[in-house]
Write a protein that holds these residues in place. Structure first.
Motif, mmCIF file in Angstrom:
data_model
loop_
_atom_site.group_PDB
_atom_site.id
_atom_site.type_symbol
_atom_site.label_atom_id
_atom_site.label_comp_id
_atom_site.label_asym_id
_atom_site.label_seq_id
_atom_site.Cartn_x
_atom_site.Cartn_y
_atom_site.Cartn_z
ATOM 1 N N LYS A 330 -8.527 -10.698 73.945
ATOM 2 C CA LYS A 330 -8.381 -9.742 72.853
ATOM 3 C C LYS A 330 -7.887 -10.425 71.589
ATOM 4 N N ALA A 331 -6.930 -11.365 71.782
ATOM 5 C CA ALA A 331 -6.408 -12.093 70.632
ATOM 6 C C ALA A 331 -7.485 -12.947 69.982
ATOM 7 N N TYR A 332 -8.341 -13.588 70.821
ATOM 8 C CA TYR A 332 -9.438 -14.379 70.280
ATOM 9 C C TYR A 332 -10.411 -13.501 69.475
ATOM 10 N N ALA A 333 -10.682 -12.314 70.018
ATOM 11 C CA ALA A 333 -11.591 -11.415 69.296
ATOM 12 C C ALA A 333 -11.010 -11.017 67.945
ATOM 13 N N GLU A 334 -9.760 -10.681 67.944
ATOM 14 C CA GLU A 334 -9.117 -10.315 66.687
ATOM 15 C C GLU A 334 -9.104 -11.488 65.712
ATOM 16 N N LEU A 335 -8.860 -12.699 66.262
ATOM 17 C CA LEU A 335 -8.816 -13.875 65.413
ATOM 18 C C LEU A 335 -10.167 -14.139 64.754
ATOM 19 N N ASN A 336 -11.216 -14.036 65.555
ATOM 20 C CA ASN A 336 -12.554 -14.259 64.995
ATOM 21 C C ASN A 336 -12.878 -13.244 63.896
ATOM 22 N N GLN A 337 -12.478 -11.998 64.152
ATOM 23 C CA GLN A 337 -12.730 -10.969 63.145
ATOM 24 C C GLN A 337 -11.986 -11.281 61.851
ATOM 25 N N VAL A 339 -11.009 -14.246 60.875
ATOM 26 C CA VAL A 339 -11.575 -15.438 60.235
ATOM 27 C C VAL A 339 -12.810 -15.070 59.411
ATOM 28 N N GLU A 340 -13.657 -14.198 59.998
ATOM 29 C CA GLU A 340 -14.851 -13.772 59.266
ATOM 30 C C GLU A 340 -14.488 -13.022 57.985
ATOM 31 N N GLU A 341 -13.483 -12.178 58.085
ATOM 32 C CA GLU A 341 -13.073 -11.412 56.911
ATOM 33 C C GLU A 341 -12.480 -12.323 55.837
ATOM 34 N N ARG A 342 -11.738 -13.330 56.272
ATOM 35 C CA ARG A 342 -11.080 -14.199 55.298
ATOM 36 C C ARG A 342 -12.032 -15.261 54.728
ATOM 37 N N THR A 343 -13.046 -15.668 55.521
ATOM 38 C CA THR A 343 -13.941 -16.727 55.057
ATOM 39 C C THR A 343 -14.752 -16.278 53.835
ATOM 40 N N ALA A 344 -15.171 -15.009 53.860
ATOM 41 C CA ALA A 344 -15.949 -14.501 52.717
ATOM 42 C C ALA A 344 -15.153 -14.517 51.416
ATOM 43 N N ALA A 351 -4.050 -18.009 49.550
ATOM 44 C CA ALA A 351 -2.827 -17.576 50.235
ATOM 45 C C ALA A 351 -3.150 -16.802 51.513
ATOM 46 N N GLN A 352 -4.229 -15.968 51.404
ATOM 47 C CA GLN A 352 -4.638 -15.222 52.590
ATOM 48 C C GLN A 352 -5.134 -16.159 53.692
ATOM 49 N N LEU A 353 -5.799 -17.277 53.271
ATOM 50 C CA LEU A 353 -6.283 -18.253 54.253
ATOM 51 C C LEU A 353 -5.127 -18.888 55.021
ATOM 52 N N GLN A 354 -4.046 -19.193 54.325
ATOM 53 C CA GLN A 354 -2.893 -19.781 55.018
ATOM 54 C C GLN A 354 -2.324 -18.814 56.075
ATOM 55 N N THR A 355 -2.380 -17.524 55.715
ATOM 56 C CA THR A 355 -1.913 -16.527 56.691
ATOM 57 C C THR A 355 -2.788 -16.529 57.938
ATOM 58 N N GLU A 356 -4.101 -16.624 57.726
ATOM 59 C CA GLU A 356 -5.011 -16.655 58.867
ATOM 60 C C GLU A 356 -4.795 -17.902 59.731
ATOM 61 N N VAL A 357 -4.535 -19.053 59.055
ATOM 62 C CA VAL A 357 -4.244 -20.277 59.832
ATOM 63 C C VAL A 357 -2.990 -20.090 60.682
ATOM 64 N N ALA A 358 -1.992 -19.422 60.114
ATOM 65 C CA ALA A 358 -0.776 -19.159 60.894
ATOM 66 C C ALA A 358 -1.060 -18.267 62.101
ATOM 67 N N GLU A 359 -1.945 -17.262 61.863
ATOM 68 C CA GLU A 359 -2.311 -16.387 62.973
ATOM 69 C C GLU A 359 -3.034 -17.169 64.086
ATOM 70 N N ARG A 360 -3.946 -18.063 63.666
ATOM 71 C CA ARG A 360 -4.648 -18.879 64.673
ATOM 72 C C ARG A 360 -3.667 -19.753 65.459
ATOM 73 N N ALA A 363 -1.966 -17.680 68.009
ATOM 74 C CA ALA A 363 -2.850 -17.381 69.144
ATOM 75 C C ALA A 363 -2.998 -18.577 70.082
ATOM 76 N N GLU A 364 -3.095 -19.772 69.515
ATOM 77 C CA GLU A 364 -3.197 -20.977 70.349
ATOM 78 C C GLU A 364 -1.923 -21.190 71.170
ATOM 79 N N ASN A 365 -0.787 -20.882 70.584
ATOM 80 C CA ASN A 365 0.466 -20.984 71.343
ATOM 81 C C ASN A 365 0.477 -20.006 72.516
ATOM 82 N N GLU A 366 -0.041 -18.794 72.269
ATOM 83 C CA GLU A 366 -0.133 -17.826 73.368
ATOM 84 C C GLU A 366 -1.082 -18.337 74.466
#
Length: 641
Positions: A330-337, A339-344, A351-360, A363-366
């Motif tokens: 579920k976390a991977y699915a949310e992460l991919n979503q 990433v797609e939203e932030r990549t565009a 700044a939003q990209l850095q937030t997404e990197v933190a989220e990734r 998730a990797e730690n989990e």
């Protein structure tokens, strides 16, 4: 907490009930077998004694019917008495009786087979003896007592002597029955008269003891007839403990002490003399068997409970892992979503990209945490297999330790210190062996290479058979050897057991000429598991046979363990060496023995295979590389164990 306590209490109650039922069944089965053996022994003894008494009773009748005896009693002439003396001496010698003599109607002994000896019965008065009274009344007299002249106990048989239609005296045979009970003090045998006085006994200290209280009139009659001379006729302390289903068998305690031994008492009546034969069989073996069986069942029950607890814990751990995996997906699915939203919008929202990197990163730690949980579960599973394997390998040494310790206690009580010392040395060797088994835990962590270890095959086989010697007591075991130029395919296809190509050898001989590439302890473990598996297959066979054949080639050797059991079902053969696979009843095996033996064979560069014999039974073939004994330095026998 309350639920766990209730479960523990329920399991404890079930354990007590199972142990109690096992004890009762084992006790009843053991007592029934002991009772049958004691009944056969008592019947055989009664028949032997009855035949002897009947044979001599006929002889006394022949003596009473002889004309020389009648003439001597009627006339009392010296020449007639002399002829009677010669006849009685000859008849007594041929009959192998103690003394043969004749008594006049007034109770005086006129002639005897020992007339020319200092302890001659001639001239003695026997009016008071019951057997004389019976003969003068026209009856056959039967009496056991201590002689008034010889002071030697014996059995007296008297017959009336008729002359001209009237009784003129009695003819008497005295038999020495001291040989009859034997001297086996472990299973005492004794005979009591109609009053309950022991006069024949395999335990000398029990003679002339009463098995019950004697009434005053009976004691007075025995004293007046001088049946047992000056013996005190004290009571033998026999205390009834339990009555069995048979009216002539009881469990009794013999002795007045608190820890006096228990016996199975079997009684048989003799016809004419009104005697009673009693045999005592110790019940210690029945108690030991019941105790051992109960302990084995209790240990099996506890083992099953532990396995069930382990299985439940493992299931709970697996559920947690599956839950973590679902969360991770579920976390991977949310992460991919995300990433797609932030990549565009990457170029516009750093700044939003850095937030997404933190989220990734989170998730990797989990994911790493979930992976660590999975590794911990695998370690627990390996720990369970490791504990089961060690438990399986320690069972045989523990059983041998129990046997050696029990034997040592008995030997010390008997004063056999040399034999006890040998048992203690064997116990020390077994503890060293158990230490080596536990030291092999490192083999479960990282496979140790044992390709260069060398071990004498015959010594390992001797140690394995010694460890299983209690189970091998009723088994016919044969160890044989065959020399071949090169084994090749014969390592897995040995010669038939009846082919006549093998020669027998003694495994107890210190033969160090046959050496294989394998560690001493691991080779013994493999042989113990193979022989133990064959013994399990022979439990229901009426005439069990076990053969251990060794095919010796130039570079390899094959150890073939054959039995005449029911064989291996075809559907079991493919899974025979899988861990935890077993066809035995619940609680009688973990399914690790053959798996461990196969693993040992592979680690040593060999193999283990099995097949069914054409004539019935199964065969297991352990193939190992052969080492050169001349260039091999071997440890001594003590250190190898």
């Amino acid at each position: 907490m309350t639920r766990r306590l209730l479960v523990v209490l329920a399991l404890a109650a079930a354990l007590v009930a199972v142990c109690a039922a096992t004890w009762r069944l084992a006790w009843l089965r053991g007592i029934d077998a002991l009772q049958q053996q004691a009944a056969v022994r008592a019947d055989r003894t009664v028949i032997a004694l009855g035949d002897t008494l009947e044979r001599y009773e006929s002889l006394s009748y022949l003596v009473a019917s002889h004309p020389v005896v009648g003439e001597a009693l009627e006339t009392g002439a010296s020449d007639a008495i002399a002829r009677a003396n010669r006849y009685l001496t000859d008849a007594n010698a041929h009959a192998h009786a103690d003394v043969t003599y004749i008594i006049r109607a007034d109770g005086l002994c006129l002639s005897a087979s020992n007339w020319d000896r200092p302890d001659s019965f001639a001239g003695s008065q026997y009016r008071f003896r019951p057997y004389f009274v019976d003969a003068m009344g026209g009856r056959v007299g039967r009496f056991f007592g201590i002689g008034t002249v010889s002071h030697v106990p014996g059995y007296y048989i008297s017959q009336p002597v008729y002359r001209g239609g009237r009784i003129v005296g009695a003819a008497v045979l005295k038999l020495n029955l001291e040989w009859f009970p034997g001297t086996d003090a472990n299973e005492p045998v004794f005979v009591v008269d109609k009053h309950g006085v022991i006069f024949l006994s395999s335990v000398p200290a029990w003679k002339y003891r009463a098995v019950r209280d004697l009434p005053r009139e009976v004691a007075t009659a025995i004293e007046e007839t001088r049946q047992y001379a000056q013996q005190s006729l004290a009571k033998l302390p026999i205390t009834p403990v339990r009555a069995l289903n048979a009216s002539d068998a009881h469990v009794v305690r013999v002795g007045a002490k608190r820890f006096s031994p228990y016996y199975l008492l079997t009684q048989r009546r003799l016809g004419a003399p009104q005697w009673q034969l009693m045999t005592l069989a110790p019940v210690d073996s029945v108690l030991d068997d019941a105790r051992n069986t109960t302990a084995a069942v209790g240990f099996g029950f506890v083992s099953l409970c532990l396995l069930a607890f382990y299985w439940r814990m493992r299931r709970a751990r697996l559920r947690e892992v599956m839950k973590g995996r679902a969360l991770l997906q579920k976390a991977y699915a949310e992460l991919n979503q995300r990433v797609e939203e932030r990549t565009a919008d990457l170029s516009a929202a750093n700044a939003q990209l850095q937030t997404e990197v933190a989220e990734r990163t989170r998730a990797e730690n989990e994911l790493r945490a979930a992976h660590a949980e999975l590794l911990q579960t695998s370690k627990l599973a390996a720990l369970g297999q490791m504990a089961a394997g060690i438990t399986h390998e320690l069972n045989q040494p523990l059983s041998a330790l129990r046997t050696f310790s029990d034997n040592t206690r008995v030997l010390i009580e008997r004063g056999a210190l040399a034999d006890a010392r040998e048992n203690l040395e064997a116990i020390g060797a077994l503890t060293d062996r158990m230490g080596k088994i536990t030291n092999q835990l490192k083999l479960f962590v990282g496979r140790a290479q044992t390709h260069n270890a060398r071990s004498p095959v015959m010594r390992a086989l001797r140690n394995a058979l010694q460890l299983l010697q209690k189970r091998l007591q009723r088994i016919s075991v044969e160890v044989r050897i065959r020399d071949v130029a090169c084994l090749g395919d014969r390592a897995t296809q040995p010669a038939p057991a009846e082919a006549g190509l093998y020669r027998p050898v003694d495994p107890a001989a210190n033969d160090l000429s046959l050496v294989a590439y394998c560690d001493d302890l691991r080779l013994e473990q493999a042989l113990i598991n193979l022989v133990g598996n064959a013994l399990d297959a022979l439990e229901t066979v009426d005439e069990p046979r076990l053969s251990i054949d060794i095919d010796v080639g130039l570079d390899a050797l094959a150890i073939v363990v054959r039995d005449n059991g029911p064989g291996i079902p075809p559907d079991v053969l493919p899974r025979l060496f899988e861990p935890f696979f077993t066809t035995k009843a619940m609680g009688k095996g973990l399914g690790l023995g053959l798996a461990i033996a196969s693993s040992i064979a592979r680690d040593c560069g060999g193999s283990l295979s099995a097949y069914n014999e054409a004539g019935g039974g199964a065969a297991f073939v352990l193939t190992l590389r052969r080492a050169d004994a001349a260039t091999t330095t071997l440890p001594d026998a003590a250190s190898s164990r």
